[in-house]
Write a protein that holds these residues in place. Sequence first.
Motif, PDB file in Angstrom:
ATOM      1  N   THR A  52     -10.275  -0.763   0.828  1.00 22.96           N
ATOM      2  CA  THR A  52      -9.685  -2.049   1.553  1.00 22.96           C
ATOM      3  C   THR A  52      -9.020  -1.506   2.879  1.00 22.96           C
ATOM      4  O   THR A  52      -9.108  -2.587   3.654  1.00 22.96           O
ATOM      5  CB  THR A  52      -8.944  -2.866   0.923  1.00 22.96           C
ATOM      6  OG1 THR A  52      -7.663  -2.058   0.576  1.00 22.96           O
ATOM      7  CG2 THR A  52      -9.564  -3.146  -0.463  1.00 22.96           C
ATOM      8  N   GLY A  53      -8.595  -0.453   3.041  1.00 19.94           N
ATOM      9  CA  GLY A  53      -7.904   0.107   4.037  1.00 19.94           C
ATOM     10  C   GLY A  53      -6.673  -0.427   4.033  1.00 19.94           C
ATOM     11  O   GLY A  53      -5.724  -0.291   4.879  1.00 19.94           O
ATOM     12  N   GLU A  54      -6.088  -0.928   2.936  1.00 21.43           N
ATOM     13  CA  GLU A  54      -4.566  -1.280   3.058  1.00 21.43           C
ATOM     14  C   GLU A  54      -3.650  -0.306   2.463  1.00 21.43           C
ATOM     15  O   GLU A  54      -4.125   0.649   1.913  1.00 21.43           O
ATOM     16  CB  GLU A  54      -4.609  -2.393   1.641  1.00 21.43           C
ATOM     17  CG  GLU A  54      -5.246  -3.828   1.916  1.00 21.43           C
ATOM     18  CD  GLU A  54      -5.117  -4.801   0.791  1.00 21.43           C
ATOM     19  OE1 GLU A  54      -4.270  -5.779   0.591  1.00 21.43           O
ATOM     20  OE2 GLU A  54      -5.490  -4.593  -0.328  1.00 21.43           O
ATOM     21  N   HIS A  55      -2.574  -0.509   2.852  1.00 21.15           N
ATOM     22  CA  HIS A  55      -1.558   0.308   2.563  1.00 21.15           C
ATOM     23  C   HIS A  55      -0.984  -0.060   0.907  1.00 21.15           C
ATOM     24  O   HIS A  55      -1.094  -1.257   0.628  1.00 21.15           O
ATOM     25  CB  HIS A  55      -0.288   0.121   3.400  1.00 21.15           C
ATOM     26  CG  HIS A  55       0.785   1.128   3.231  1.00 21.15           C
ATOM     27  ND1 HIS A  55       1.671   0.945   2.081  1.00 21.15           N
ATOM     28  CD2 HIS A  55       1.205   2.261   3.765  1.00 21.15           C
ATOM     29  CE1 HIS A  55       2.640   1.967   1.999  1.00 21.15           C
ATOM     30  NE2 HIS A  55       2.417   2.684   3.341  1.00 21.15           N
ATOM     31  N   PRO A  56      -0.667   1.000   0.327  1.00 19.09           N
ATOM     32  CA  PRO A  56      -0.353   0.840  -1.274  1.00 19.09           C
ATOM     33  C   PRO A  56       0.750  -0.336  -1.281  1.00 19.09           C
ATOM     34  O   PRO A  56       0.965  -1.187  -2.428  1.00 19.09           O
ATOM     35  CB  PRO A  56       0.143   1.820  -1.601  1.00 19.09           C
ATOM     36  CG  PRO A  56      -0.196   2.854  -0.841  1.00 19.09           C
ATOM     37  CD  PRO A  56      -0.597   2.366   0.364  1.00 19.09           C
ATOM     38  N   ARG A  57       1.738  -0.322  -0.248  1.00 18.49           N
ATOM     39  CA  ARG A  57       2.810  -1.526  -0.452  1.00 18.49           C
ATOM     40  C   ARG A  57       2.239  -2.759  -0.146  1.00 18.49           C
ATOM     41  O   ARG A  57       2.807  -3.634  -0.927  1.00 18.49           O
ATOM     42  CB  ARG A  57       3.799  -0.806   0.626  1.00 18.49           C
ATOM     43  CG  ARG A  57       5.030  -1.814   0.499  1.00 18.49           C
ATOM     44  CD  ARG A  57       6.327  -1.449   1.110  1.00 18.49           C
ATOM     45  NE  ARG A  57       6.579  -0.076   1.024  1.00 18.49           N
ATOM     46  CZ  ARG A  57       7.296   0.239   0.108  1.00 18.49           C
ATOM     47  NH1 ARG A  57       7.956  -0.432  -0.930  1.00 18.49           N
ATOM     48  NH2 ARG A  57       7.706   1.608   0.136  1.00 18.49           N
ATOM     49  N   THR A  58       1.239  -2.826   0.478  1.00 18.33           N
ATOM     50  CA  THR A  58       0.769  -4.241   0.879  1.00 18.33           C
ATOM     51  C   THR A  58       0.028  -4.584  -0.392  1.00 18.33           C
ATOM     52  O   THR A  58       0.037  -5.721  -0.723  1.00 18.33           O
ATOM     53  CB  THR A  58      -0.335  -4.244   2.214  1.00 18.33           C
ATOM     54  OG1 THR A  58       0.467  -3.680   3.441  1.00 18.33           O
ATOM     55  CG2 THR A  58      -0.706  -5.647   2.414  1.00 18.33           C
ATOM     56  N   ALA A  59      -0.851  -3.912  -0.933  1.00 20.21           N
ATOM     57  CA  ALA A  59      -1.664  -4.249  -2.035  1.00 20.21           C
ATOM     58  C   ALA A  59      -0.939  -4.308  -3.385  1.00 20.21           C
ATOM     59  O   ALA A  59      -1.023  -5.396  -4.063  1.00 20.21           O
ATOM     60  CB  ALA A  59      -2.658  -3.154  -2.131  1.00 20.21           C
ATOM     61  N   PHE A  60       0.224  -3.522  -3.453  1.00 20.97           N
ATOM     62  CA  PHE A  60       0.597  -3.446  -4.993  1.00 20.97           C
ATOM     63  C   PHE A  60       2.274  -3.657  -4.727  1.00 20.97           C
ATOM     64  O   PHE A  60       2.858  -3.690  -5.913  1.00 20.97           O
ATOM     65  CB  PHE A  60       0.466  -2.185  -5.579  1.00 20.97           C
ATOM     66  CG  PHE A  60      -1.043  -1.839  -5.505  1.00 20.97           C
ATOM     67  CD1 PHE A  60      -1.822  -2.436  -6.680  1.00 20.97           C
ATOM     68  CD2 PHE A  60      -1.726  -0.972  -4.777  1.00 20.97           C
ATOM     69  CE1 PHE A  60      -3.263  -2.345  -6.857  1.00 20.97           C
ATOM     70  CE2 PHE A  60      -2.961  -0.509  -4.783  1.00 20.97           C
ATOM     71  CZ  PHE A  60      -3.783  -1.420  -5.779  1.00 20.97           C
ATOM     72  N   GLY A  61       2.894  -3.786  -3.587  1.00 20.84           N
ATOM     73  CA  GLY A  61       4.382  -4.104  -3.752  1.00 20.84           C
ATOM     74  C   GLY A  61       4.940  -2.808  -3.706  1.00 20.84           C
ATOM     75  O   GLY A  61       4.752  -1.689  -3.756  1.00 20.84           O
ATOM     76  N   ASP A  62       6.247  -3.078  -4.521  1.00 18.83           N
ATOM     77  CA  ASP A  62       7.247  -1.871  -4.376  1.00 18.83           C
ATOM     78  C   ASP A  62       6.700  -1.124  -5.592  1.00 18.83           C
ATOM     79  O   ASP A  62       6.143  -1.387  -6.427  1.00 18.83           O
ATOM     80  CB  ASP A  62       8.708  -2.719  -5.226  1.00 18.83           C
ATOM     81  CG  ASP A  62       9.535  -1.546  -5.564  1.00 18.83           C
ATOM     82  OD1 ASP A  62       9.929  -0.931  -4.586  1.00 18.83           O
ATOM     83  OD2 ASP A  62       9.808  -1.491  -6.676  1.00 18.83           O
ATOM     84  N   PRO A  63       6.863   0.246  -5.414  1.00 22.13           N
ATOM     85  CA  PRO A  63       6.036   1.196  -6.280  1.00 22.13           C
ATOM     86  C   PRO A  63       6.840   1.220  -7.673  1.00 22.13           C
ATOM     87  O   PRO A  63       6.357   1.512  -8.676  1.00 22.13           O
ATOM     88  CB  PRO A  63       6.419   2.510  -5.553  1.00 22.13           C
ATOM     89  CG  PRO A  63       7.460   2.249  -4.799  1.00 22.13           C
ATOM     90  CD  PRO A  63       7.320   0.924  -4.057  1.00 22.13           C
ATOM     91  N   ASP A  64       8.173   0.889  -7.745  1.00 20.49           N
ATOM     92  CA  ASP A  64       8.899   0.958  -8.951  1.00 20.49           C
ATOM     93  C   ASP A  64       8.459  -0.302  -9.696  1.00 20.49           C
ATOM     94  O   ASP A  64       8.169  -0.128 -11.140  1.00 20.49           O
ATOM     95  CB  ASP A  64      10.530   0.889  -8.811  1.00 20.49           C
ATOM     96  CG  ASP A  64      10.990   1.989  -8.072  1.00 20.49           C
ATOM     97  OD1 ASP A  64      10.445   3.037  -7.872  1.00 20.49           O
ATOM     98  OD2 ASP A  64      12.088   1.995  -7.650  1.00 20.49           O
ATOM     99  N   ALA A  65       8.376  -1.183  -9.145  1.00 21.46           N
ATOM    100  CA  ALA A  65       8.086  -2.609  -9.960  1.00 21.46           C
ATOM    101  C   ALA A  65       6.552  -2.598 -10.308  1.00 21.46           C
ATOM    102  O   ALA A  65       6.169  -2.808 -11.586  1.00 21.46           O
ATOM    103  CB  ALA A  65       8.029  -3.865  -9.216  1.00 21.46           C
ATOM    104  N   TYR A  66       5.571  -1.989  -9.569  1.00 24.53           N
ATOM    105  CA  TYR A  66       4.229  -1.684  -9.778  1.00 24.53           C
ATOM    106  C   TYR A  66       4.197  -0.738 -10.976  1.00 24.53           C
ATOM    107  O   TYR A  66       3.177  -0.805 -11.908  1.00 24.53           O
ATOM    108  CB  TYR A  66       3.529  -1.181  -8.835  1.00 24.53           C
ATOM    109  CG  TYR A  66       1.933  -1.120  -8.945  1.00 24.53           C
ATOM    110  CD1 TYR A  66       1.302  -2.548  -9.452  1.00 24.53           C
ATOM    111  CD2 TYR A  66       1.155  -0.242  -9.060  1.00 24.53           C
ATOM    112  CE1 TYR A  66      -0.176  -2.557  -9.774  1.00 24.53           C
ATOM    113  CE2 TYR A  66      -0.328  -0.137  -9.234  1.00 24.53           C
ATOM    114  CZ  TYR A  66      -0.922  -1.269  -9.719  1.00 24.53           C
ATOM    115  OH  TYR A  66      -2.241  -1.341  -9.867  1.00 24.53           O
ATOM    116  N   ALA A  67       4.868   0.467 -10.989  1.00 22.75           N
ATOM    117  CA  ALA A  67       4.638   1.299 -12.159  1.00 22.75           C
ATOM    118  C   ALA A  67       5.185   0.792 -13.498  1.00 22.75           C
ATOM    119  O   ALA A  67       4.511   0.987 -14.509  1.00 22.75           O
ATOM    120  CB  ALA A  67       5.888   2.387 -11.703  1.00 22.75           C
TER     121      ALA A  67
END
Length: 106
Positions: A52-67
């Motif tokens: 998609t070319g998206e940044h992971p923060r854009t696609a999945f949000g906060d890394p702690d919350a996504y984990a």
Amino acid sequence: MATRDQTAEAAQEKDRERWMARFQVRLAMRPGVDRAVVLQAVEYVTTHCAETGEHPRTAFGDPDAYAAQVAELLVPQDRAARARRRDGRLDALDSVLKKAREAMGL
């Protein structure tokens, strides 16, 4: 000499790397998460962002919350519960050992 675009691109790549590193560490710290879960999640995020070319923060949000979300989805509840109990027993043992060392003056 680097152009502004190259500098911005390098900064964006560094930010992606930081997001992925934090996500991996936070995921690995979740009860019951093993290497296979981390690898599966990292592969998914990497593939999605590459496609998609998206940044992971854009696609999945906060890394702690996504984990936390990924762990909840990929780790069976009974395995997570066993890991939490084991971690609790290890914490209790560590506390007892620390008190014994302090009492002995070590």
